[in-house]
Design a protein around this motif. Structure first.
Motif, PDB file in Angstrom:
ATOM      1  N   ILE A  55       7.546 -10.518  24.912  1.00 14.88           N
ATOM      2  CA  ILE A  55       6.094 -10.601  24.768  1.00 14.88           C
ATOM      3  C   ILE A  55       5.668 -10.959  23.337  1.00 14.88           C
ATOM      4  N   ALA A  56       6.600 -10.915  22.391  1.00  8.06           N
ATOM      5  CA  ALA A  56       6.284 -11.290  21.003  1.00  8.06           C
ATOM      6  C   ALA A  56       7.586 -11.514  20.254  1.00  8.06           C
ATOM      7  N   ASP A  57       7.528 -12.292  19.190  1.00  5.74           N
ATOM      8  CA  ASP A  57       8.714 -12.489  18.348  1.00  5.74           C
ATOM      9  C   ASP A  57       8.284 -12.984  16.978  1.00  5.74           C
ATOM     10  N   THR A  58       9.204 -12.941  16.043  1.00  4.74           N
ATOM     11  CA  THR A  58       8.971 -13.507  14.717  1.00  4.74           C
ATOM     12  C   THR A  58      10.326 -13.766  14.067  1.00  4.74           C
ATOM     13  N   LEU A  60      12.416 -13.908  10.271  1.00  4.47           N
ATOM     14  CA  LEU A  60      12.485 -13.672   8.836  1.00  4.47           C
ATOM     15  C   LEU A  60      13.506 -14.632   8.241  1.00  4.47           C
ATOM     16  N   THR A  61      13.780 -14.473   6.976  1.00 10.51           N
ATOM     17  CA  THR A  61      14.728 -15.368   6.311  1.00 10.51           C
ATOM     18  C   THR A  61      16.098 -15.319   6.966  1.00 10.51           C
ATOM     19  N   ASP A  62      16.557 -14.120   7.286  1.00  9.53           N
ATOM     20  CA  ASP A  62      17.900 -13.973   7.839  1.00  9.53           C
ATOM     21  C   ASP A  62      17.944 -13.251   9.179  1.00  9.53           C
ATOM     22  N   LYS A  63      16.776 -12.951   9.762  1.00 11.28           N
ATOM     23  CA  LYS A  63      16.748 -12.184  11.000  1.00 11.28           C
ATOM     24  C   LYS A  63      15.728 -12.758  11.982  1.00 11.28           C
ATOM     25  N   LYS A  64      15.975 -12.501  13.265  1.00 10.31           N
ATOM     26  CA  LYS A  64      15.008 -12.781  14.324  1.00 10.31           C
ATOM     27  C   LYS A  64      14.678 -11.460  15.013  1.00 10.31           C
ATOM     28  N   ILE A  65      13.405 -11.244  15.316  1.00 12.79           N
ATOM     29  CA  ILE A  65      12.969 -10.012  15.962  1.00 12.79           C
ATOM     30  C   ILE A  65      12.217 -10.360  17.236  1.00 12.79           C
ATOM     31  N   ASN A  66      12.653  -9.789  18.362  1.00 12.20           N
ATOM     32  CA  ASN A  66      12.003  -9.985  19.652  1.00 12.20           C
ATOM     33  C   ASN A  66      11.465  -8.657  20.167  1.00 12.20           C
ATOM     34  N   VAL A  67      10.287  -8.679  20.746  1.00 14.89           N
ATOM     35  CA  VAL A  67       9.711  -7.508  21.395  1.00 14.89           C
ATOM     36  C   VAL A  67       9.776  -7.751  22.898  1.00 14.89           C
ATOM     37  N   LEU A  68      10.459  -6.845  23.626  1.00 13.34           N
ATOM     38  CA  LEU A  68      10.767  -7.049  25.027  1.00 13.34           C
ATOM     39  C   LEU A  68      10.269  -5.881  25.879  1.00 13.34           C
ATOM     40  N   VAL A  69       9.871  -6.174  27.113  1.00  8.52           N
ATOM     41  CA  VAL A  69       9.466  -5.137  28.067  1.00  8.52           C
ATOM     42  C   VAL A  69      10.067  -5.474  29.428  1.00  8.52           C
ATOM     43  N   LYS A  70      10.086  -4.493  30.334  1.00  8.32           N
ATOM     44  CA  LYS A  70      10.674  -4.718  31.654  1.00  8.32           C
ATOM     45  C   LYS A  70       9.840  -5.675  32.484  1.00  8.32           C
ATOM     46  N   ASP A  71       8.536  -5.594  32.371  1.00  4.20           N
ATOM     47  CA  ASP A  71       7.654  -6.464  33.154  1.00  4.20           C
ATOM     48  C   ASP A  71       6.439  -6.847  32.321  1.00  4.20           C
ATOM     49  N   SER A  72       5.512  -5.900  32.170  1.00  6.98           N
ATOM     50  CA  SER A  72       4.319  -6.095  31.353  1.00  6.98           C
ATOM     51  C   SER A  72       3.881  -4.729  30.856  1.00  6.98           C
ATOM     52  N   LEU A  73       2.887  -4.698  29.983  1.00  5.82           N
ATOM     53  CA  LEU A  73       2.386  -3.442  29.437  1.00  5.82           C
ATOM     54  C   LEU A  73       1.027  -3.118  30.044  1.00  5.82           C
ATOM     55  N   THR A  74       0.879  -1.875  30.502  1.00  5.85           N
ATOM     56  CA  THR A  74      -0.395  -1.425  31.040  1.00  5.85           C
ATOM     57  C   THR A  74      -0.739  -0.066  30.443  1.00  5.85           C
TER      58      THR A  74
END
Length: 281
Positions: A55-58, A60-74
């Motif tokens: 559902i989101a990501d970004t 950095l210089t040396d890293k990748k960050i992902n925000v994950l969920v099972k389906d969606s947020l309620t």
């Protein structure tokens, strides 16, 4: 996926305190770390990353960050996974992560209940958050997850939180603890028969939402269409850190409700009965 990268910092975000009153209860701004000390489950629970939704990501210089969920947020108790990898996609090692959550409503903001982050290993972290309300159209940015990586990189992710299909987090007034948020962890749809039923309880205390112990959550399953309940149910009792577990028995398929009341020392302390709908398949 878009996210907001806010540079370097050595602490979690700080936001000005602003008083707010809304339909559920009065709530102030909260950007303080509300994570409560608790025994953290460090067992190696397998998580299928491929079955999660990003559902989101970004980057950095040396890293990748992902925000994950099972389906969606309620608007209920939800689990969020934060994945940290190197630029080549391999799991990051020696990573430390801290986080908090804030509801940005434009001119004012507030927090919500959340538990300490759990390090699942291989650069994967598990966060448990109770979204006490959905994002509101044309009122601020909505829910934001603030994360600090290795006490250096400060990140902010917008979270798409919609209204739950069935009520799963409901506020209730209590005799001793004021406004309490009761979260049912049961899915919208369950199977017939006897099964565990879990809750979390959090108190609204100024800018914090500490977990509440020493309660008993009395339950009464009821089938409105048939006009009956069911036998062999057990009240949910405390397991620590605001978590409660009991047994509920659904004897046949169809729409049910679970009536909930809070007790302390054998006395009913909730000011009204809560009702949670459930579909039994």
């Amino acid at each position: 996926m878009k996210s907001i990268y806010l540079g370097k910092t050595s602490m979690l975000f700080s936001m000005a305190a602003i008083a707010l009153v809304y339909s559920l209860s009065g709530c102030g701004n909260n950007a303080q770390n509300q994570q409560q000390e608790e025994a953290v489950d460090t067992t190696n629970t397998l998580v299928d990353i491929t079955a999660l939704t990003k559902i989101a990501d970004t980057t950095l210089t040396d890293k990748k960050i992902n925000v994950l969920v099972k389906d969606s947020l309620t608007s209920k108790n939800e689990t969020i996974y934060i994945q940290v990898t190197d630029q080549d996609g391999s799991p990051a090692t020696d990573v430390q992560l801290d986080y908090d959550v804030v509801m940005d409503m434009g001119m004012m903001s507030h927090g919500g209940p959340y538990y300490p982050v759990m390090d699942m290993g291989n650069g994967l972290f598990k966060a448990e958050v109770v979204f006490i309300m959905a994002n509101m159209k044309d009122m601020g940015k909505g829910w934001i997850l603030n994360a600090v990586l290795n006490k250096t990189d400060s990140l902010s992710f917008l979270l798409p939180v919609s209204e739950a299909k069935y009520a799963r987090t409901i506020p209730v007034g209590t005799k001793d603890d004021g406004r309490v948020f009761v979260s049912l962890l049961l899915p919208n749809e369950v199977k017939t028969g006897s099964q565990p039923i879990d809750f979390t309880l959090h108190k609204m205390e100024h800018e914090a939402f500490p977990p509440l112990d020493n309660y008993t959550v009395e339950i009464e399953p009821f089938m409105p269409d048939m006009g009956h309940g069911s036998p062999d149910n057990k009240a949910a009792v405390g397991k620590g850190s605001g978590r409660y577990s009991g047994i509920v028995n659904f004897t046949m398929k169809g729409p049910w409700t679970i009536k909930v009341n809070l007790f302390k020392k054998g006395e009913k302390v909730s000011q009204e009965e809560l009702v949670f709908p459930v579909e039994v398949k």
